[in-house]
Design an enzyme around this catalytic site. Sequence first.
Site, PDB file in Angstrom:
ATOM      1  N   GLU A 103      -6.496  -9.843   2.326  1.00 14.09           N
ATOM      2  CA  GLU A 103      -8.246  -9.580   1.924  1.00 14.09           C
ATOM      3  C   GLU A 103      -8.866 -10.891   1.202  1.00 14.09           C
ATOM      4  O   GLU A 103      -9.307 -11.933   1.554  1.00 14.09           O
ATOM      5  CB  GLU A 103      -8.609  -8.569   2.362  1.00 14.09           C
ATOM      6  CG  GLU A 103      -8.162  -7.495   3.135  1.00 14.09           C
ATOM      7  CD  GLU A 103      -8.885  -5.952   2.884  1.00 14.09           C
ATOM      8  OE1 GLU A 103      -8.325  -5.836   1.663  1.00 14.09           O
ATOM      9  OE2 GLU A 103      -9.961  -5.653   3.915  1.00 14.09           O
ATOM     10  N   GLU A 123      -3.262  -1.019   5.464  1.00 12.48           N
ATOM     11  CA  GLU A 123      -3.648   0.038   5.134  1.00 12.48           C
ATOM     12  C   GLU A 123      -3.515   1.224   5.561  1.00 12.48           C
ATOM     13  O   GLU A 123      -3.393   2.977   5.738  1.00 12.48           O
ATOM     14  CB  GLU A 123      -5.399  -0.263   5.531  1.00 12.48           C
ATOM     15  CG  GLU A 123      -6.053  -1.030   3.805  1.00 12.48           C
ATOM     16  CD  GLU A 123      -4.998  -2.715   4.310  1.00 12.48           C
ATOM     17  OE1 GLU A 123      -4.492  -3.356   4.896  1.00 12.48           O
ATOM     18  OE2 GLU A 123      -6.029  -3.520   3.126  1.00 12.48           O
TER      19      GLU A 123
HETATM   20  N1  T1G Z   1      -0.827   0.392  -5.876  1.00  9.96           N
HETATM   21  C1  T1G Z   1      -0.199   0.629  -7.058  1.00  9.96           C
HETATM   22  N2  T1G Z   1       1.444   0.798  -7.335  1.00  9.96           N
HETATM   23  C2  T1G Z   1       1.845   0.151  -6.163  1.00  9.96           C
HETATM   24  C3  T1G Z   1       1.361  -0.571  -5.008  1.00  9.96           C
HETATM   25  C4  T1G Z   1      -0.360  -0.658  -5.047  1.00  9.96           C
HETATM   26  N3  T1G Z   1      -0.654  -1.288  -3.737  1.00  9.96           N
HETATM   27  N4  T1G Z   1       2.343  -0.853  -3.924  1.00  9.96           N
HETATM   28  C5  T1G Z   1       3.483  -1.004  -5.368  1.00  9.96           C
HETATM   29  N5  T1G Z   1       3.342   0.008  -5.958  1.00  9.96           N
HETATM   30  C6  T1G Z   1       4.472   0.244  -7.260  1.00  9.96           C
HETATM   31  C7  T1G Z   1       4.975   1.708  -6.625  1.00  9.96           C
HETATM   32  O1  T1G Z   1       4.904   2.492  -6.434  1.00  9.96           O
HETATM   33  C8  T1G Z   1       6.532   1.250  -7.821  1.00  9.96           C
HETATM   34  O2  T1G Z   1       6.232   2.160  -8.364  1.00  9.96           O
HETATM   35  C9  T1G Z   1       6.400  -0.261  -7.628  1.00  9.96           C
HETATM   36  O3  T1G Z   1       5.262  -0.262  -7.529  1.00  9.96           O
HETATM   37  C10 T1G Z   1       7.364  -1.019  -6.815  1.00  9.96           C
HETATM   38  O4  T1G Z   1       7.260  -0.653  -5.614  1.00  9.96           O
HETATM   39  C11 T1G Z   1      -8.739  -2.620   0.127  1.00  9.96           C
HETATM   40  C12 T1G Z   1      -7.737  -0.189   0.217  1.00  9.96           C
HETATM   41  C13 T1G Z   1       4.578  -4.988  -2.625  1.00  9.96           C
HETATM   42  C14 T1G Z   1       6.011  -4.515  -1.029  1.00  9.96           C
HETATM   43  O5  T1G Z   1       0.359  -0.658   0.873  1.00  9.96           O
HETATM   44  O6  T1G Z   1       4.499  -1.782   0.516  1.00  9.96           O
HETATM   45  O7  T1G Z   1      -5.477  -2.676  -0.680  1.00  9.96           O
HETATM   46  O8  T1G Z   1       8.282   3.384  -8.351  1.00  9.96           O
HETATM   47  O9  T1G Z   1       9.342   0.234  -5.339  1.00  9.96           O
HETATM   48  O10 T1G Z   1      11.155  -2.699  -2.820  1.00  9.96           O
HETATM   49  O11 T1G Z   1      -8.419  -2.903   1.864  1.00  9.96           O
HETATM   50  O12 T1G Z   1       5.460  -1.441  -2.938  1.00  9.96           O
HETATM   51  O13 T1G Z   1       7.955   1.911  -9.818  1.00  9.96           O
HETATM   52  O14 T1G Z   1       6.617   3.714 -10.174  1.00  9.96           O
HETATM   53  O15 T1G Z   1       7.296  -0.248  -3.276  1.00  9.96           O
HETATM   54  O16 T1G Z   1       9.280  -4.422  -3.955  1.00  9.96           O
HETATM   55  C15 T1G Z   1      -2.483  -2.018   0.334  1.00  9.96           C
HETATM   56  C16 T1G Z   1       2.421  -1.186  -0.789  1.00  9.96           C
HETATM   57  C17 T1G Z   1      -3.306  -1.075  -0.885  1.00  9.96           C
HETATM   58  C18 T1G Z   1       1.060  -2.232   0.069  1.00  9.96           C
HETATM   59  C19 T1G Z   1       6.594  -4.170  -2.411  1.00  9.96           C
HETATM   60  N6  T1G Z   1      -1.275  -2.284   0.081  1.00  9.96           N
HETATM   61  N7  T1G Z   1       3.131  -1.965  -1.447  1.00  9.96           N
HETATM   62  O17 T1G Z   1       7.833  -3.471  -2.175  1.00  9.96           O
HETATM   63  O18 T1G Z   1       9.121  -2.266  -4.792  1.00  9.96           O
HETATM   64  S1  T1G Z   1      -4.427  -0.306   0.381  1.00  9.96           S
HETATM   65  C20 T1G Z   1       0.149  -1.758   0.497  1.00  9.96           C
HETATM   66  C21 T1G Z   1       4.108  -1.982  -0.438  1.00  9.96           C
HETATM   67  C22 T1G Z   1      -5.456  -1.976  -0.214  1.00  9.96           C
HETATM   68  C23 T1G Z   1      -7.551  -2.898   0.691  1.00  9.96           C
HETATM   69  C24 T1G Z   1      -7.514  -1.529   0.572  1.00  9.96           C
HETATM   70  C25 T1G Z   1       5.319  -2.512  -1.848  1.00  9.96           C
HETATM   71  C26 T1G Z   1       5.673  -3.892  -1.587  1.00  9.96           C
HETATM   72  P1  T1G Z   1       7.599   2.851  -9.153  1.00  9.96           P
HETATM   73  P2  T1G Z   1       8.414  -1.163  -4.678  1.00  9.96           P
HETATM   74  P3  T1G Z   1       9.120  -3.159  -3.444  1.00  9.96           P
END
Ligand code: T1G
Length: 719
Positions: A103, A123
Amino acid sequence: MARYELVKRSVALITLTNPPVNALSSAVRHAMAKSMEQALNDPKVTAVVICGENGRFCGGADIREFAGPLRGPPLVPLLDAIEAGEKPVVAAIEGVALGGGFELALVCHYCIAHFKARLGLPEVTLGILPAAGGTQRLPRLIGIPAALELITTGRHISAQEALKLGIVDQVTEQNACEVAVEFALRAVAKPLSSRRVSMLTTPCPPDLDALLEVVTMEVKKKARGVMAPLACIQAVRAAATMPYSKGIKRESELMATLFNSGQARALQYCFFAQRTAGKWTLPSGAQWNNSKPREIRSAAIIGLGTMGRGIVVSLARAGISVIAVESEKKLLETGKQMVIGMLERDAKRRGVSASLNLLKFTLSLQDLKDVDLVIEAVFEDMALKKRVFQELSKVCRPATLLCTNTSGLDVDALAGVTDRPHLVVGMHFFSPAHVMKLLEVVCGPRSSSETIATAMSLGKRMGKVSVAVGNCPGFVGNRMLKPYLDQATFLLEEGATPEQIDKALEDFGFAMGVFRMSDLAGLDVGWRIRKESGLTGPDVDPKNPPRRRHGRRYCPIPDMVCEQGRFGQKTGRGWYMYDKPGGTNAKPDPLIQNLLEMYRSRYAIQPRNISDKEIIERCLFALANEGFRILEDGIAARPEDIDVIYLFGYGFPRHRGGPMFYASMVGLERVLERLEHYHQAHPDVPHLEPSPLLKKLVACGSPSVQTWREHIKTMHSHL
Ligand code: T1G
Ligand code: NAD
């Protein structure tokens, strides 16, 4: 949280710095707002580039902050201000631009993406919707059908696809940030009005309602009872029918209904549970981050049956060379053809193929002298497996890891017949092994930490979600399945039908009810195991009263179904009837109805009306109750591990979080009360007797599932 630099004398470079994924935490939003203000107010600055540290643009909102109240500047006004600014802003996307990160890219006037970058709005997979204007801007930019697909599925797209869709302006193989700075310098003189996506008119198909109707039906069919995709469709409708200022309000209202829902909590729990599951630990102190896995370059599979074939394909996909062993020439040839066919289909579907040169097929164990690791997948027969392990012990070099794919036999007993018990571990794949994501890594008491680390890391390389579990009959997943299946058959005795039970479970969210699932898996395997263990067939102790074994309630209906040659889909008949052997279209079978009626009258059972509520409670609370026992016994280290096993291995609906999370959502006190109630009604069913851990947790005030581990710590652990 965001670094501000002036480069090329006139470009403000804002770098998000919140490792590991540069999530938009309150501190990052605060720093971004300040940096943007500085850039817009500094007359030296003519353009802005936004990028992320460590080759990752931004993973979206910080999901960890969802549990608390909103702090720091909200995202929507911040993004609106970036878009409205009078200086061109260029997003330099490397790694990922997901959720809020995508976004953010959408409000930038231009986007440069590295060719390996991935973009998406995931999301919906967290039970929410893109709430920083994503549902309003994306349809304006790429049209309703494409936006609907991306928003309702959460699918990640490549930079190339983003370019085709018109989301990014340029894809580069160079440093995206440097390319973006040059791009920004060239953009300075150009007008910005057409680059503000929120100002565009959504290209609207004439048959909007019909299109939305079709997508709604598809979504309802795919994800029964899941709220978020439906809310996404409504938000996209707003983008088509309202100006941006109104649409963004609608997006925010819809987000509010989703944000505090149980489904959103469950799905966000699943996100973290999946990541927690990889972090295994042993009582010795050895754990995921202090145990080094061995490098595996070559592997061997013994047995090219249902499981062996899928495991070979998964290994080959991971680039590991594989030697596959069968017992007879004909079986070897059949297995080989099946593997090649699977890899060819794979190549067609994914466009990439594992090299066939990685594979070798043989009848001789002598060929396994030099492999790094062996996975045994012969019949589920302890004597046979022991013979194979003894042989392997002689043939393989002393450092070779010996793994078994047994569904539930004693891994330590197999370790005991080898010359290297510390190098023996269970690698329990699920069928079909090249499709199912789950891998239970079964740690025997003698498995070394290096062995466990190697199996876990190999699983990850094969694209599996690996969970370390202890060694007991059935491990975690199959051990819990028994009380669940038992309840389903007891309910049949009492008056329910297979289709009623399946419907209740499918309405709950399972892709398949228990009887349809059993028909798919084949009923004969369980029957053979029951015969071998003397529960049915000629070896049953005649002193057993009917419908009882070892003093417990026993339902012989599944045996009666098998005695009629009804083994499920493969024979065209099972709990249901199918058009033909191998057919998949399940229809209720009057013969099963007759069988149930005769059975009930033979045992003078008065059938009663059974509610869906009772079906769900008895099946799922019995399932969770066994989960509590597994935690007590130290066979799983934490509830998250059990939930991940059920999500990835048994089709438990993700929006319910898994059996243990579901129990916590229902309320532990309520689960305890219902189990006590059902156990009183069925005292000869020990699985319904509430486990001591459940009682203990209730006595401690039903703490949240994430803290159960603290209450389990003192107990005996096999992990
Ligand atoms: N927030 C907090 N922690 C996160 C995070 C996030 N968005 N994404 C990853 N982590 C942490 C995860 O828990 C892990 O922690 C570490 O980072 C490495 O992640 C306003 C409402 C980016 C593709 O859904 O899909 O935006 O275990 O092991 O395999 O509309 O992480 O090491 O303590 O998964 O390299 C939308 C979620 C949020 C993306 C990387 N975003 N993340 O994969 O590493 S809602 C998502 C992923 C939002 C807006 C709204 C994947 C990755 P720890 P990993 P990876
Ligand atoms: P299967 O009957 O389809 O295949 C077993 C294969 O092993 C056969 O092709 C057989 O010829 C071969 N074999 C037997 N003895 C051999 C020997 N000495 N050397 C080489 N090959 C030999 O069985 P399956 O369903 O693939 O199950 C294999 C193992 O995986 C079992 O331990 C089973 O419990 C486990 N498992 C099965 C499933 C499932 O759903 N089928 C799921 C998880 C685990």
